[in-house]
Write an enzyme that holds these catalytic residues in place. Structure first.
Site, PDB file in Angstrom:
ATOM      1  CB  SER A   1      -0.910  -0.010   1.220  1.00  0.00           C
ATOM      2  OG  SER A   1      -0.140  -0.086   2.396  1.00  0.00           O
ATOM      3  CB  CYS A   2       4.469   1.791   0.580  1.00  0.00           C
ATOM      4  SG  CYS A   2       4.708   1.633   2.334  1.00  0.00           S
ATOM      5  CB  ILE A   3       2.717   5.590  -2.864  1.00  0.00           C
ATOM      6  CG1 ILE A   3       2.531   6.025  -4.296  1.00  0.00           C
ATOM      7  CG2 ILE A   3       2.990   6.778  -2.003  1.00  0.00           C
ATOM      8  CD1 ILE A   3       1.225   6.757  -4.481  1.00  0.00           C
TER       9      ILE A   3
ATOM     10  N   GLY B   1       0.628   1.838  -4.049  1.00  0.00           N
ATOM     11  CA  GLY B   1      -0.733   2.087  -3.579  1.00  0.00           C
ATOM     12  C   GLY B   1      -1.684   0.933  -3.838  1.00  0.00           C
TER      13      GLY B   1
END
Lengths: 181, 216
Positions: free
Chosen positions: A48-50, A115
């Site tokens: 979910s990190c970008i 994401g």
């Protein structure tokens, strides 16, 4: 280039010239011939990190951050020790640091990756919020997004080849290779 | 599956006394002990458990403590929300999960590539395994402390450990930069099942736990 004392900046590549970027860290490199020791910037297991990559191809300055959460709205700027934990503070910090290193704001272009929604029935939509805030902040700074590879349900691994300006995005299904500029 | 050894040279913003560390480990032993008894009844086989370990690490190193960064693993994440915030995260290798499903149900699966391709029955079997383990873990802690801990329906993922840890880190690091992880390895030799149960409390919950157990 300006080397500021920062715990969240990865400066030293490993012996193969690779920089691995953990969450809330950033790397800033110069791709002109003088700085040959940098080859790639990589992030493994981007969920979910970008990842935000800003480049100034004219001045050969490139910076990438690995960001966890959308906004730092509940915190005072001075309290944030790790600006690259939040999308809004990360982009601003990247821009500042790039300009200090000789980049020009008008040349900056962005690439956005990550994401994803990794868990089914996700309890929070951190990934989607990260994407939304990143788009908002980039457009408020008039930074054009060259391309984005965001959302979906698969974790990604990215390898940015600095010299060739090529980014490779792998999922467990396929691999995308893109020339940036 | 074993957790990698702790990393050095880290600035922790949380400092715990030896008593506090021991009591958290003991909670981990009690919780995982109960969870394992339930698992052993479910599969009707002997389950081996390691001693519980505790680590306090910055959130960006969460994925580093797990072995094998590259291959896809199963993550079952049960969150407890409300007054107390904590997560019971269960990690199984893909083969372990397939062996487990095959041994406790009539289904026989060769391979799984992604969560979306699972039929409803398989998916609910995995959820139920997660529920049983997390439920027993949480309820034994709840009984001990006289509080209510009811896990939400677990969420599932089949991805690299890094991607799975992103969501967990996102949940716990908005206010602090450190994560406390209390982990126990489990193993069922006969079925080649190998996994890790992690108990991840929020900093606020840790404080409540210490208050309730009268540990300073």
């Amino acid at each position: 280039m300006v080397y500021e004392e920062r715990i969240d900046r990865i400066i030293k590549p490993n012996q193969n010239g690779e920089i691995f970027l953990p969450i809330a860290h950033y790397a800033l490199v110069n791709s002109s011939k003088k700085y040959k020791n940098y080859k790639t910037i990589s992030i493994y297991g981007l969920g979910s990190c970008i990842a935000i990559l800003l480049t100034d191809s004219i001045n050969h300055i490139h910076a990438m951050s690995h960001v966890l959460l959308p906004t730092s709205e509940n915190k005072e700027a001075s309290q944030i020790k790790l600006p690259h934990k939040f999308v809004n503070t990360s982009i601003k910090d990247l821009v500042d640091k790039m300009i200090q290193s000789g980049a020009k704001l008008k040349n900056l272009k962005a690439v956005m990756i990550g994401g994803a929604t990794i868990f089914d029935n996700e309890f929070n939509c951190i990934g989607k919020q990260n994407i939304k805030i990143a788009r908002e902040v980039l457009s408020s700074l008039n930074i054009k997004i060259l391309f984005e590879e965001v959302g979906g349900k698969k974790g990604r691994t990215i390898i940015y080849n600095i010299g060739d300006d090529i980014i490779q995005i792998k999922t467990s299904k396929d691999t995308i290779t893109k020339k940036i500029n | 599956m074993k957790l990698n050894e702790g990393l050095e040279g880290v600035n922790n913003s949380i400092k715990l006394s030896p008593e506090q560390l021991d009591s958290l480990k003991e909670l981990g032993n009690i919780g995982s002990g109960n969870a394992v008894v339930a698992l052993s009844e479910l599969v009707n086989k002997r389950v081996e458990v390691s001693l519980t370990g505790i680590k306090i690490i910055p959130f960006w190193e969460l994925n580093n403590i797990f072995p094998d960064q590259e291959t896809n693993i199963f993550g079952i994440c049960s969150n407890i929300t409300g007054k107390h915030n904590l997560t019971v995260l269960q990690i199984f290798t893909k083969e372990s999960m397939i062996n487990m499903i095959n041994s406790i149900s009539e289904i026989s699966i060769d391979d799984i590539h992604e969560i979306e391709e699972l039929d409803d029955l398989t998916r609910s079997i995995i959820s139920e395994i997660g529920n049983i383990l997390a439920g027993h873990y949480a309820s034994s802690l709840a009984n001990l402390m006289g509080i209510k801990l009811i896990p939400n329906v677990p969420v599932l993922a089949l991805d690299s450990i890094g991607a799975i840890c992103n969501s967990v880190a996102a949940n716990y690091s908005e206010l602090t930069d450190s994560i406390i992880i209390i982990n126990t390895n489990i193993k069922i030799e006969e079925l080649s099942i190998d996994g890790i149960i992690c108990f991840i409390p929020s900093i606020d919950t840790i404080k409540i736990i210490f208050d309730l157990l009268k540990i300073k």
